[in-house]
Design a protein around this motif. Structure first.
Motif, PDB file in Angstrom:
ATOM      1  N   ALA A  94      31.737  43.540  34.923  1.00 46.00           N
ATOM      2  CA  ALA A  94      31.314  43.283  36.118  1.00 46.00           C
ATOM      3  C   ALA A  94      32.253  43.350  37.386  1.00 46.00           C
ATOM      4  CB  ALA A  94      30.376  41.943  36.265  1.00 46.00           C
ATOM      5  N   PHE A 131      36.594  35.959  40.293  1.00 50.81           N
ATOM      6  CA  PHE A 131      37.099  34.987  39.226  1.00 50.81           C
ATOM      7  C   PHE A 131      38.499  35.084  39.185  1.00 50.81           C
ATOM      8  CE2 PHE A 131      32.531  35.217  38.675  1.00 50.81           C
ATOM      9  CZ  PHE A 131      32.389  33.914  38.266  1.00 50.81           C
ATOM     10  N   PHE A 182      41.420  42.434  37.911  1.00 48.51           N
ATOM     11  CA  PHE A 182      42.110  41.188  37.643  1.00 48.51           C
ATOM     12  C   PHE A 182      43.224  40.946  38.529  1.00 48.51           C
ATOM     13  CE2 PHE A 182      41.106  42.747  33.235  1.00 48.51           C
ATOM     14  CZ  PHE A 182      40.053  41.860  32.930  1.00 48.51           C
ATOM     15  N   THR A 192      34.449  40.030  38.671  1.00 46.53           N
ATOM     16  CA  THR A 192      35.387  39.562  38.042  1.00 46.53           C
ATOM     17  C   THR A 192      36.788  39.422  38.854  1.00 46.53           C
ATOM     18  OG1 THR A 192      34.594  40.832  36.171  1.00 46.53           O
ATOM     19  CG2 THR A 192      36.881  39.652  35.713  1.00 46.53           C
TER      20      THR A 192
END
Lengths: 288, 225
Positions: A130, A136, A200, A133
């Motif tokens: 998703a 997060f 990330f 991310t």
């Protein structure tokens, strides 16, 4: 397909700019060590060009959060990247980041393979997360930093590591184990194009957050679109400009879709409406 | 498209769980590379391994420093080095000066390029990287009855000779701790290790100090003495 002429392609200028930035960062240790030219110091955590200081926003933020201390030069140095991100979004990621340069290089090298070179270059994503991310990653990064009490991203950020490993190699003739982080990030690209950048990278997340209401966006003209979906295939961030996602937070303004569009339905515009307006009926999940 | 939309929530849960597990695995892998896990949070600053000039106290240094490497790139003598993750743990990427390899010559260029205030601009006299300690059992001049040598190397090379290092009536050097900058030139150029009975030991070593205590010393005191 009506291909744009060579010098009108924005991606060409992007490649040139990326190369120039990469050479600046890579060439610095050589200039400092062998010729004692100290005009430019550092890499993308903090680069100093003469008296102009640039401090990366996330690293400066981490330093403030852990040391609980405001230092004026670092705040002033954060002005330029924050303004750039505020106006143009994640242009650092797509136009300057050395990891993007290396990913692009590996893409181009993969494209040179005969027969299935083109399918490797624009390969399908094997793993898709998703898009949330990214946020997060940012929150987890800041939480880990504050729990441990030492800034974390400053020593494992891949764009910084490229410069630091070069400097280690030039100055001390050895490289450290942290170079495996860069290799790991580049290997992740084989699974999904720009997997680290997409999901990330906390620095990309904070730049995207700052540039949420950015001025420079890629506008999608539905009346010109013929529905060939070639922009979806070429987008390195895996977003679909053909359903109006080009103005979302996750777009990093790399102009791949602008150049590849055969009918020029996608164009860079300075946004004047002020708010993100997605077309009705499109996938709303991308707008945060 | 439609299929993806249905599995969004499940995908999201999988992703968060996967990211946490992956992060835990990744961090544990990199931790096992360390020689000694205890060094992960223990400062690697020790005797003769010091912070560059103008550094803030050691407990704040690694928090402020953003590891941009500008101090090392601007250093004209290339004496600033960096810890890596094996030797430094969370201190990796922070600068240090190993005075036994190359001492600091107090050119004070690094303090003006630090973007986060880890290295605070200061005058040469205010630098407190450490403090020099003379081992009188090894120093050839202090053992002049045994060795018959009278060496004044540390006195000669000290940038504040006569202020930081003084010589008593028997030409034996001693340190004025309040004025010593800890640059390490004396330790670097000490010749006691060439004396055969010393087994390659230097007579001077630089000990790291608490900045706070030394900072209270006034500049006037230095000028007076």
């Amino acid at each position: 397909m009506a291909r744009k002429s060579f010098f009108k392609r924005i991606t060409l200028w992007r490649y040139l700019f990326l190369t120039a930035c990469f050479i600046t960062v890579i060439g610095n240790p050589f200039a400092n060590y062998y010729w004692d030219v100290n005009f430019i110091q550092g890499w993308f955590q903090s680069i100093g060009i003469g008296n102009l200081w640039v401090v990366s926003p996330l690293e400066g933020l981490e330093s403030i959060l852990t040391a609980k201390f405001f230092y004026m030069p670092s705040l002033v140095g954060m002005v330029i990247p924050v303004t750039l991100a505020f106006l143009m979004g994640r242009v650092f990621c797509s136009w300057m980041c050395p990891v993007e340069f290396l990913s692009l290089l590996t893409d181009k090298v993969l494209g040179l393979i005969p027969k299935w070179g083109n399918s490797l270059k624009y390969r399908k994503d094997l793993v898709r997360f998703a898009k949330y991310t990214l946020w997060f990653a940012l929150v987890a990064e800041l939480m880990v930093t504050m729990v441990i009490g030492y800034p974390m991203f400053v020593w494992w950020s891949p764009p910084g590591l490229v410069g630091r490993e070069t400097m280690f190699y030039v100055f001390y003739k050895h490289v450290t184990v942290e170079i495996f982080i860069v290799i790991f990030v580049l290997l992740l690209n084989l699974i999904t194009r720009r997997m680290f950048c997409r999901y990330f990278c906390p620095l990309g997340a904070i730049l995207a957050l700052i540039g949420k209401r950015r001025q420079l966006v890629i506008e999608y003209d539905a009346s010109k679109c013929v529905g060939c979906k070639i922009c979806d295939k070429r987008c390195p961030m895996g977003i679909s400009p053909s359903v109006g996602e080009s103005q979302s937070v996750y777009c990093w303004n790399c102009a791949e879709c602008v150049d590849v569009c055969p009918t020029s339905a996608l164009n860079f515009v300075w946004r004047d409406r002020g708010f993100i307006t997605l077309p009705k009926g499109s996938k709303q999940g991308s707008a945060v | 498209m439609e299929k993806e939309r249905k599995t969004d929530r499940r995908e999201f849960l999988k992703v968060t769980l996967g990211a946490f597990i992956g992060g835990a695995l990744f961090s544990s892998c990199s931790l096992s590379d360390l020689k000694n896990p205890k060094t992960m949070v223990k400062s690697p600053i020790k005797t003769n391994v010091l912070r560059p000039p103008g550094a803030v106290p050691e407990e704040h240094f690694a928090q402020k420093c953003i590891r941009c490497g500008r101090c090392g790139e601007v250093c004209p003598y290339h004496c600033i080095k960096y810890f890596d993750v094996k030797t430094g743990g969370v201190f990796s990427g922070t600068p240090y000066v190993d005075v036994m390899e190359k001492p600091c010559y107090l050119c004070m260029k690094c303090v003006y390029v630090c973007p986060t205030g880890s290295l605070v601009p200061c005058a040469k006299e205010e630098v407190r990287m450490g403090v020099a300690v003379i081992n009188r059992q090894i120093c050839v001049t202090w053992q002049q009855d045994k060795t018959g040598l009278m060496c004044k190397t540390c006195f000669n090379v000290c940038p504040f000779s006569g202020v930081a290092i003084k010589i008593d009536h028997d030409f034996r050097p001693y340190i004025i701790e309040e004025n010593c900058t800890g640059c390490g030139i004396c330790a670097y150029s000490c010749i006691a290790d060439t004396y055969p009975e010393n087994n390659g030991k230097k007579a001077i070593s630089i000990q790291p100090i608490k900045w706070k205590k030394i900072k209270q010393i006034k500049l006037e005191d230095i000028k007076k003495s």
